[in-house]
Design an enzyme around this catalytic site. Structure first.
Site, PDB file in Angstrom:
ATOM      1  N   SER A 106       0.856  -1.179   0.000  1.00  4.13           N
ATOM      2  CA  SER A 106       0.000   0.000   0.000  1.00  4.13           C
ATOM      3  C   SER A 106       0.896   1.235   0.000  1.00  4.13           C
ATOM      4  O   SER A 106       2.039   1.177  -0.447  1.00  4.13           O
ATOM      5  CB  SER A 106      -0.950  -0.014   1.200  1.00  4.13           C
ATOM      6  OG  SER A 106      -1.923   1.015   1.062  1.00  4.13           O
ATOM      7  N   TYR A 120      -5.721   8.184  -6.620  1.00  6.16           N
ATOM      8  CA  TYR A 120      -4.655   7.306  -6.135  1.00  6.16           C
ATOM      9  C   TYR A 120      -4.743   7.151  -4.618  1.00  6.16           C
ATOM     10  O   TYR A 120      -4.660   6.037  -4.081  1.00  6.16           O
ATOM     11  CB  TYR A 120      -3.294   7.873  -6.532  1.00  6.16           C
ATOM     12  CG  TYR A 120      -2.124   7.052  -6.028  1.00  6.16           C
ATOM     13  CD1 TYR A 120      -1.741   5.890  -6.685  1.00  6.16           C
ATOM     14  CD2 TYR A 120      -1.415   7.443  -4.895  1.00  6.16           C
ATOM     15  CE1 TYR A 120      -0.677   5.127  -6.226  1.00  6.16           C
ATOM     16  CE2 TYR A 120      -0.349   6.693  -4.431  1.00  6.16           C
ATOM     17  CZ  TYR A 120       0.018   5.537  -5.095  1.00  6.16           C
ATOM     18  OH  TYR A 120       1.068   4.787  -4.627  1.00  6.16           O
TER      19      TYR A 120
END
Length: 244
Positions: A106, A120
């Site tokens: 992540s 994003y």
């Protein structure tokens, strides 16, 4: 010949990226690595590496729709959310049987929102919560899940990526600033070597860590900002130069 410690599957192994560096880092720790990429020509160097097997795997193929792939938001969620879920589901039986480990990549952007990259940021926030939920769901079955909250690193992520604003945009007066961010120039002073980040992530994973690990440039600061600093103060710290 030294016996392999086991097999590691790494997705997204295009040259210059974190997956590419992770493949080498896991290999250096004695694992046999299955390095996957949508186009094997983008990982050509890995084919010459010992104990690394390059395979073709399009992790978005099960959910992608051709006409939607051109849309940046859809593509971000395909890669960052649906792809890890699809891979986890596909390999769950093997992982449960072997008491294996899932390492999801992540970003600190999913915990500390930065302007001009909402799609994003939100896709990485979703990826983080998905990974943390899988951690709880798979723990009783003997599977350990690690979520790497990656900070600023020197990869090819920004190569060839630059936005262009329409003339009617309210943000046209600061277009150059936004372009610099889209090219990765704003984070460049804080970048950590992608190889160093990969080695640290592998070290943490092999040490038995579970849940979130914060690695890469500014990751430590982002961790503090996300957990201890009130939102209003955090936004002033992060975006003071944009509020002039």
């Amino acid at each position: 010949m030294e016996k392999s410690k086991g097999n590691v599957l790494v997705t997204g192994c295009s040259a210059g990226g974190l997956g590419y560096a992770l493949a080498k880092a896991f290999r250096d720790q004695g694992f046999h690595v299955l390095a996957t990429v949508r186009n094997t020509s983008k990982a050509a160097d890995l084919t010459r590496e010992k104990n690394i097997e390059v395979l073709t795997l399009d992790v978005t193929s099960a959910t992608s729709i051709a006409e939607c792939l051109e849309q940046e938001g859809k593509a971000a969620y395909d890669v960052n959310v649906w792809a890890p879920l699809t891979v986890a589901q596909a390999f769950a039986p093997l992982l449960i049987e072997s008491k294996g480990v899932i390492l999801n990549i992540s970003s600190i952007a999913g915990a500390v929102p930065l302007v001009w990259q909402g799609l994003y940021n939100s896709s990485k926030a979703a990826a983080t919560f998905l990974s943390e939920t899988l951690k709880m769901e798979l723990a009783p079955l003997g599977v350990r899940v690690v979520t790497a909250m990656v900070g600023a690193i020197g990869t090819t992520l920004y190569n060839g990526h630059e936005v262009s604003l329409p003339k009617t945009s309210y943000y046209k007066p600061i277009e150059e600033y936004i372009k610099r961010q889209s090219r990765g120039e704003m984070q460049e002073p804080f970048n950590e070597s992608v190889d160093a980040t990969a080695r640290n992530i592998v070290k943490d994973t092999l040490a038995g860590r579970r849940g979130q690990i914060w690695r890469g440039g500014e990751a430590g600061r982002a961790s503090i900002l996300s957990w201890l600093i009130p939102t209003a103060i955090r936004e002033r710290i992060l975006h003071a130069d944009k509020q002039q």
